[in-house]
Every structure is written in C-alpha cells, then in structure tokens.
Write an enzyme that holds these catalytic residues in place. Structure first.
Site, short mmCIF file in Angstrom:
data_model
loop_
_atom_site.label_atom_id
_atom_site.label_comp_id
_atom_site.label_asym_id
_atom_site.label_seq_id
_atom_site.Cartn_x
_atom_site.Cartn_y
_atom_site.Cartn_z
N HIS A 119 0.80 -1.22 0.00
CA HIS A 119 0.00 0.00 0.00
C HIS A 119 0.84 1.27 0.00
CE1 HIS A 119 0.80 0.93 4.29
NE2 HIS A 119 0.91 -0.38 4.39
N ASP A 120 0.35 2.27 -0.72
CA ASP A 120 0.90 3.63 -0.71
C ASP A 120 2.33 3.72 -1.23
OD1 ASP A 120 -1.41 5.10 0.59
OD2 ASP A 120 -1.01 3.58 2.11
N GLY A 137 5.13 -1.24 2.58
CA GLY A 137 4.31 -0.05 2.42
C GLY A 137 5.13 1.23 2.34
#
Length: 269
Positions: A119-120, A137
């Site tokens: 994520h991100d 992440g």
C-alpha cells in the site's frame, strides 16, 4: 465500448473499459475500475478497488490488482491505485491499493512473477521488479530502477532514479540515485554502470557521477555527511544529474542511507 469479454468473466456495473480491451476467461473487474484502451487481461485476473490502469497494459493469470491494503492496522476499505500506460503485470503479482494517499505507479513498468507492491508505494516510470520482489508499504522508487529477484525492501525505503539493486537483497536503507546496491543487509557498491551505459549516459557524464560518489562516500574524509552534501552542491553547481542526487539526499527520510562497506576503491569498479 469495443471491449471483448469472455463469457466466464465478471465485469461489475460501473466499470469502465477502454476501446479494444480484452478480458479473458475467469476474470473479475470491480465497479470502480477503469482500464485503458488496448489492455489485455489474459485470464484469472482480479482488479478491484478504486483502480485506474492506463492504456495497453498486459496482465497475466492470477494477478490481483487494487485490492485493499494488507496493513493489519488499516480498515479493509477500497483504496486508490493508479497505474500508467504500457505496464506488464506477470503471473501471481499483487499490487495493493493505498491505505492513505494511494498507490501510484508510472508508465512502462514491468512486474515479474510473484512480485508484490504494498500500500501507498510510489513508483516512477520504467521500473522493473524481477520475480518475487517484495516492496513494503510507502516505498518510493524513482525512474529507471531495476530490482533483482527475491529482494525485499523495508517499509518507507526510497530507491533513487537509475539505481540497481541486486537479487536476494534485504534493503533496509535508502539507495541513492544512480547507485548499485546488493547484499543482506544491502550496502552500496558504487554506480550502476551497466544500467547507465545501457541508457545512453556518455562517459563524461558517468565520470562526473563517479567523482560525486567519491566525494560523498570517501572513508578518509573527516567531514560530517551534511558537509559533504553541501560540498557536492558547490562543486557540481548546475549539473542536472547531481541535482537529482542532491534532491534525494536532502529530502525528508525515515530510513538510513545505504552506504558502502568496502574500501573506497570499490566505487571505481
């Protein structure tokens, strides 16, 4: 719409498919997905979340793209994912949506089998993740970076433009632009000479980068690293490549900088 859909696939109402998109057998496309013209989902592909995929993507079997973050502290909600044009996503790849600001991937990237983008993350253009590369992440990767198979990058690590990370590495620290890093835990060997020459860097340009790396990482220099950075800015004022390096070194960071373990002569290899 001129998309071609296999009858065994599920495309939820609201999904937007560009012209000449081909959706093969047993694929599932969520309601908030947009796929650009000329893309192909070969078979058994899942695309979910608020995901936008650019034109001419090729996505191979058992890839899962845009599903919620695996961050156990985050709520399992649909996040955002943006992927640029002309990307290749091979078998078993997982690319998670962002839990916050979103996951963003540039154009012409290649994700080889079983690689993972958490994520991100932020990836530039022309990035290659070899088989089973794992990004934690919030990892940031610049343009034209190549990462060898089986490498894992710690959360929040930054890897600068034109860098190369060797296979089976554990990357705990930031890798400076143009660098070559490898090992467990990864350390800096010098410049990514093979990659720079393949991308058409002239020898004079490479020599300037070599001088900059020697200035930054020489073991016989008693100055603190911040002073070396300022000396670099002064000695290479107006050099576009060095400006990229300086921007990376001066940017806010949460991980240490990946540095050489070998003697300074290793920077000349």
């Amino acid at each position: 719409m001129t998309a071609t859909l296999h009858p065994s696939s599920v495309v939820e109402p609201g999904a937007r498919l560009g012209d000449d998109v081909v959706v093969g057998p047993f694929c599932h496309i969520g309601a908030n997905v947009e796929i650009g013209a000329g893309s192909e989902l070969v078979s058994h592909v899942v695309v979910g979340g608020r995901t936008k995929i650019g034109a001419r993507a090729r996505i191979f079997p058992f890839a899962a793209v845009g599903l919620p973050s695996q961050d156990l502290k985050a709520r399992l909600a649909e996040g955002a994912l943006s992927i640029g044009d002309d990307c290749v996503i091979r078998e078993g790849v997982t690319i998670n949506a962002g839990a916050g600001a979103g996951t963003v991937i540039g154009a012409r990237c290649a994700f080889l089998a079983a690689s993972h983008v958490a994520h991100d993350c932020r990836l530039g253009d022309d990035v290659v993740l070899s088989n089973q590369v794992l990004l934690g992440g919030h990892v940031e990767i610049g343009d034209c970076v190549m990462i060898g198979g089986g490498t894992a990058a710690h959360q929040n690590v930054r890897i600068g433009a034109h860098a190369f990370v060797g296979g089976l590495s554990g990357v705990e620290g930031d890798v400076a632009p143009f660098g070559l890093a490898s090992g467990n835990r990864a350390h800096l060997f010098g410049l990514n000479l093979v990659g720079l020459r393949r991308r058409g860097f002239a020898q004079e340009r490479i020599e300037r980068l070599r001088k900059a790396y020697r200035l930054l990482f020489a073991r016989n220099d008693a100055r603190v690293f911040a002073a070396r950075i300022e000396a670099l800015a002064r000695d290479f004022a107006g050099d576009a490549d060095i400006a990229v390096l300086l921007d990376f070194l001066r940017a806010p960071a949460t991980r240490p900088l990946c540095a050489p373990r070998a003697k300074p002569a290793a920077l000349e290899e």
